[in-house]
Design a protein around this motif. Structure first.
Motif, PDB file in Angstrom:
ATOM      1  N   SER A 137       0.831  -1.205   0.000  1.00 26.10           N
ATOM      2  CA  SER A 137       0.000   0.000   0.000  1.00 26.10           C
ATOM      3  C   SER A 137       0.862   1.250   0.000  1.00 26.10           C
ATOM      4  N   LEU A 138       0.474   2.219  -0.821  1.00 28.52           N
ATOM      5  CA  LEU A 138       1.165   3.508  -0.829  1.00 28.52           C
ATOM      6  C   LEU A 138       0.874   4.321   0.424  1.00 28.52           C
ATOM      7  N   ALA A 139      -0.098   3.897   1.204  1.00 32.57           N
ATOM      8  CA  ALA A 139      -0.443   4.642   2.419  1.00 32.57           C
ATOM      9  C   ALA A 139       0.536   4.382   3.555  1.00 32.57           C
ATOM     10  N   ARG A 140       1.481   3.474   3.344  1.00 30.93           N
ATOM     11  CA  ARG A 140       2.485   3.157   4.362  1.00 30.93           C
ATOM     12  C   ARG A 140       3.884   3.360   3.805  1.00 30.93           C
ATOM     13  N   VAL A 141       4.819   3.635   4.708  1.00 31.98           N
ATOM     14  CA  VAL A 141       6.239   3.800   4.360  1.00 31.98           C
ATOM     15  C   VAL A 141       7.039   2.858   5.245  1.00 31.98           C
ATOM     16  N   ARG A 142       8.039   2.215   4.651  1.00 34.72           N
ATOM     17  CA  ARG A 142       8.867   1.259   5.401  1.00 34.72           C
ATOM     18  C   ARG A 142      10.332   1.670   5.326  1.00 34.72           C
ATOM     19  N   CYS A 143      11.029   1.543   6.449  1.00 38.31           N
ATOM     20  CA  CYS A 143      12.463   1.807   6.472  1.00 38.31           C
ATOM     21  C   CYS A 143      13.199   0.529   6.083  1.00 38.31           C
ATOM     22  N   LEU A 144      14.086   0.626   5.116  1.00 38.71           N
ATOM     23  CA  LEU A 144      14.839  -0.542   4.659  1.00 38.71           C
ATOM     24  C   LEU A 144      15.912  -0.961   5.654  1.00 38.71           C
TER      25      LEU A 144
END
Length: 295
Positions: A137-144
């Motif tokens: 989902s584009l509504a979430r951001v994840r740190c790699l």
């Protein structure tokens, strides 16, 4: 295992033509146990373009791959500048009649599940519950780096502050939320790090060339096993991440039905393909079954 490498697919000669007869879809829904698999075509009437078909974004745009994104800071600057602008369009998008009808089918107990290849969240906004977001989902951001997940709107506020003068005009918006901008337009865009560890931020979506998590795939496979029918809505099934479930359904002698205006890679496995716009076809099915859509 690479899951989204195929960008183009050319229909082979001899594919059966589409029909406008919705009765097979009505019959399948009447018996329940229908697993819905949706693609970009269900969101086009909400203003989000499809990758393929007439006017599809792949005719002018190659999506960012995971390999490109992780390779250089320049690639990430280009992605985040374009995605930040595109997010404004996604944020304004609203569910259309297709999304609302799928939610109505679920409310009336006709569906065994919904899997979407889309990253726009419009099924949930229309009231569908338990949607499996195959590509995230584009509504979430994840740190790699630390794997922290945060809301996209929080990053959008930070990016607006850090790039107050960033007001380019895009040539177009793509299904992955990426706006068409030139290198010159994004040259001064400031990319922000993770607030927890200072690591690299990435939208919580599966890029082309990236793998869909194995647990998510197995969950979808289980949904196919439990379904009576798989109903594909608005997907060309070009990429294996969605096609695999149609192949599984066919191997398990489940009925496969497709509503898509153009031929799909799954047509040889389908009982029928209805060649109608989803915003027309799905409400017509609901009307034939005397189901109120609402919304």
């Amino acid at each position: 295992m690479r899951t989204r490498p195929t960008l183009h697919w050319t229909p082979p000669p001899g594919l059966p033509p589409g029909t406008t007869d919705l009765q097979p879809v009505i019959d399948a829904l009447s018996t329940g146990g229908v697993l819905v698999l949706t693609g970009a075509g269900i969101s086009t009437e909400s203003g989000i373009p499809a990758y393929r078909g007439e006017g599809g974004s792949l005719s002018r745009h190659t999506p960012m791959t995971y390999q490109d994104f992780t390779a250089t800071p320049q690639a990430r600057r280009r992605y985040w500048a374009r995605s930040h602008l595109g997010w404004r369009t996604f944020g304004r998008a609203r569910p259309n009649a297709g999304h609302r009808t799928v939610a109505a089918f679920a409310r009336h107990g006709l569906l065994s599940g919904v899997i979407t290849q889309n990253v726009d969240g419009l099924h949930q906004a229309a009231g569908s519950e338990g949607v499996v977001e195959l590509h995230g989902s584009l509504a979430r951001v994840r740190c790699l780096d630390c794997d922290a997940r945060t809301a996209r709107h929080e990053l959008a506020v930070r990016l607006e502050t850090a790039n107050a003068a960033f007001e380019p005009v895009a040539a177009g918006i793509n299904p992955d939320g990426d706006a068409d901008l030139s290198d010159e337009q994004v040259a001064d865009f400031r990319v922000l790090p993770c607030t927890d560890c200072g690591g690299i931020l990435k939208p919580d979506v599966v890029f082309f060339g990236e793998t869909v998590p194995a647990q998510r795939i197995e969950h979808c496979r289980q949904l196919v096993r439990e379904a009576r029918t798989v109903l594909v809505l608005g997907s060309s099934l070009t990429v294996m991440s969605g096609l695999r479930f149609v192949r599984q359904a066919a191997q398990e002698d489940k009925r496969v039905l497709i509503i898509n205006r153009d031929p799909t890679r799954g047509d040889p496995l389908a009982h029928t393909r209805v060649s109608l716009p989803l915003g027309t076809a799905l409400p017509a099915v609901a009307a034939a079954m005397s189901l109120p859509i609402g919304g």
